[in-house]
Design a protein around this motif. Structure first.
Motif, PDB file in Angstrom:
ATOM      1  N   ASP A 274       9.714   6.489   2.297  1.00  0.00           N
ATOM      2  CA  ASP A 274      10.742   7.019   1.390  1.00  0.00           C
ATOM      3  C   ASP A 274      11.834   6.000   1.090  1.00  0.00           C
ATOM      4  O   ASP A 274      12.848   6.329   0.478  1.00  0.00           O
ATOM      5  N   GLU A 275      11.623   4.749   1.559  1.00  0.00           N
ATOM      6  CA  GLU A 275      12.613   3.672   1.369  1.00  0.00           C
ATOM      7  C   GLU A 275      13.979   4.048   1.928  1.00  0.00           C
ATOM      8  O   GLU A 275      15.008   3.597   1.437  1.00  0.00           O
ATOM      9  N   ARG A 276      13.977   4.921   2.940  1.00  0.00           N
ATOM     10  CA  ARG A 276      15.207   5.324   3.641  1.00  0.00           C
ATOM     11  C   ARG A 276      16.234   5.975   2.712  1.00  0.00           C
ATOM     12  O   ARG A 276      17.451   5.828   2.912  1.00  0.00           O
ATOM     13  N   ARG A 277      15.783   6.689   1.717  1.00  0.00           N
ATOM     14  CA  ARG A 277      16.715   7.306   0.764  1.00  0.00           C
ATOM     15  C   ARG A 277      17.641   8.306   1.441  1.00  0.00           C
ATOM     16  O   ARG A 277      18.853   8.327   1.196  1.00  0.00           O
ATOM     17  N   GLY A 278      17.069   9.189   2.265  1.00  0.00           N
ATOM     18  CA  GLY A 278      17.891  10.203   2.912  1.00  0.00           C
ATOM     19  C   GLY A 278      18.912   9.614   3.865  1.00  0.00           C
ATOM     20  O   GLY A 278      20.079  10.044   3.891  1.00  0.00           O
ATOM     21  N   GLU A 279      18.512   8.633   4.647  1.00  0.00           N
ATOM     22  CA  GLU A 279      19.442   7.979   5.575  1.00  0.00           C
ATOM     23  C   GLU A 279      20.527   7.233   4.815  1.00  0.00           C
ATOM     24  O   GLU A 279      21.695   7.221   5.207  1.00  0.00           O
ATOM     25  N   ARG A 280      20.123   6.606   3.700  1.00  0.00           N
ATOM     26  CA  ARG A 280      21.090   5.871   2.877  1.00  0.00           C
ATOM     27  C   ARG A 280      22.116   6.818   2.264  1.00  0.00           C
ATOM     28  O   ARG A 280      23.315   6.531   2.227  1.00  0.00           O
TER      29      ARG A 280
END
Length: 513
Positions: A249-255
């Motif tokens: 997810d390309e770290r979208r949620g963490e970002r």
């Protein structure tokens, strides 16, 4: 709302950029961290739930078996007057002196139909510090009651099965949310979208494990139907593929949760600090005509159209004999390597006088600033050509023509921090880039929001690979791989038990009929 500046540019851009107090980093979750398990069963707890400081109304929450005692002793409510979830206006008194402390609303929430799953009460009182202190002291004087530990109400809700761990984390994120996109993502997680996804995977893994263990224990007695392991093979492959897609997810949620790291980089005197101050609408960084003014990283948090961004101004990139400036350059390059989005600022006056040579010049300039692995990722960079007020209109038009013909450059924005020319287009481009990095929190499958989720899911995928590796040679080790995967997934949700595996075995197979 941002104050207006000359030329009224910000009036058209206020919906895109708003300054805020977005926290650059949030570490940990206060809702359930660090509380010994035995505290959750230790009597009745109370706390101020509405936050500190003077306010019109403050809410004091009570949870535990002595909640009704508090209502009886402090609000004069007998059992016949206790109506669930009904607000009653009462005088609130000190249980010892019988002095009236305040007059406010009281509510009763009988368990298990309450936030914590226990009998609970709320006192809605006036929000002055003296009133709050008096009511808290009065509650503390009652037998069996004590002040709550940090996050203990939520911990009790978790142990009562009212919230899973992902919902608890979503609640914590919702409390800390400072932008619209953060609120949407946290609310979706708190409402159970992420937990339901993991619970579905957990249920399917339990079924796989139950079938494998049943095959190991009972296949020799011919009590297991044919094709059971083939069904497990298919289920495990499907689960592994779904988890791998979820991890990509390309770290979208963490970002989105912690803020997009936006780094302003470029040569000295390109106008990096001026751009930072323009975006912040305050003098966050010192600006001077002396090259190398910025030595350290200057960081500020912004709300960019509902998305959180942590904006970092860095030292100008150049070779310098000065030890302090060299350290600043090293830190600048380190920040560029860590950045989610890099704003490469270039002084228009330093471009070649022949506009046709500008694209090649800019390509070389980007190569000297961006890490090797990011030079081809144009979506991770915005090229900001600053000080357009210092060049002629004719040359600028020629430059724009050449840039449109060129390929391989990231999006280019021409601006002037002095006159605010082009600023609105730049803000739109910045918002678009940040939105692409964070994604839409309401569309598609729920996003990973915590580093611990990612770590446990990676362990889960690795364990499922163990199943494939040993499936044909040692079924017991293959089953252990599924069990490890289930344990890793259970660490995310906080729920996994051996008894449930046995339930499935005896439900799906009529063993011993």
């Amino acid at each position: 709302m941002l104050p207006s500046i000359s030329a009224g540019i910000w009036r058209g851009a206020q919906h895109i950029l708003r300054t805020s107090r977005v926290a650059p980093r949030r570490t940990g979750l206060c809702t359930c961290a660090g509380i010994p398990g035995e505290l959750c069963d230790a009597g009745t707890i109370f706390a101020l739930s509405s936050g500190h400081g003077r306010c019109g109304v403050a809410v004091v929450r009570v949870s535990g078996p002595a909640s009704t005692t508090a209502l009886r002793c402090m609000a004069g409510l007998t059992h016949s007057l206790l109506t669930p979830r009904t607000a009653l206006l009462r005088s609130i008194t000190d249980p010892q002196s019988k002095e009236v402390l305040d007059r406010g609303l009281v509510l009763w929430f009988p368990g298990p139909h309450s936030f914590t799953g226990e009998d609970s009460a709320e006192f809605h009182i006036h929000g002055g510090p003296a009133v709050i202190t008096a009511v808290l002291q009065a509650l503390g004087s009652l037998p069996g009651m004590r002040p709550a530990e940090a996050g203990e109400f939520t911990r009790r809700a978790f142990h009562a099965g009212k919230l899973g761990l992902t919902e608890v984390e979503g609640l914590g994120d919702l409390i800390h949310a400072e932008t619209e996109a953060q609120r949407r993502q946290a609310l979706r997680q708190m409402c159970g979208d992420l937990g339901r996804l993991y619970q579905d995977w957990t249920s399917r893994l339990k079924r796989c494990l139950a079938h494998v263990e049943a095959f190991i224990d009972f296949s020799e007695d011919e009590l297991i139907e044919d094709g059971v392991l083939n069904q497990v093979d298919t289920s495990v492959c499907d689960l592994q593929a779904e988890m791998e897609r979820h991890l990509k997810d390309e770290r979208r949620g963490e970002r989105l949760r912690s803020g997009v790291q936006v780094v302003i980089a470029g040569a000295t005197n390109a106008g990096k600090s001026s751009l930072l101050n323009t975006l912040c609408q305050r003098p966050a960084a010192i600006v001077s005509p002396i090259a190398g003014t910025t030595r350290d990283v200057v960081e500020t948090a912004l709300d960019i159209g509902g998305f959180p961004a942590v904006l970092s101004d860095t030292a100008g990139l150049r070779d310098s004999p000065d030890l302090v400036e060299r350290e600043g350059v090293r830190r600048a390059r380190e920040r560029v390597e860590q950045a989610d989005l890099t704003l490469v600022v270039v002084d228009c006056a330093q471009l070649p006088s022949d506009a046709q040579q500008a694209p090649a010049f800019l390509q070389g300039h980007l190569s000297s600033i961006l890490p090797t692995q990011e030079r081809s990722q144009t979506e991770r960079c915005l090229l900001v050509l600053n000080k357009t007020d210092l060049v002629s209109e004719e040359w600028r038009q020629q430059l724009e023509t050449e840039l449109r013909r060129s390929s391989g450059l990231p999006p280019v924005c021409l601006i002037s921090c002095q006159t605010n020319e082009g600023l609105q287009d730049f803000l739109a481009a910045l918002h678009s880039s940040i939105k692409a990095l964070c994604g839409d929190p309401l569309s598609g499958a729920p996003s990973l929001t915590q580093a611990r989720h990612r770590a446990h899911l990676q362990q889960c995928v690795a364990a499922l690979s163990q199943y494939h590796r040993y499936r044909d040679t040692d079924l017991a080790l293959a089953a252990e791989g599924v069990r490890l995967a289930l344990t890793s997934l259970g660490r995310i949700t906080g729920r996994v038990g051996a008894e449930e595996i046995l339930d499935i075995i005896f439900k799906d197979f009529c063993i011993g009929k």
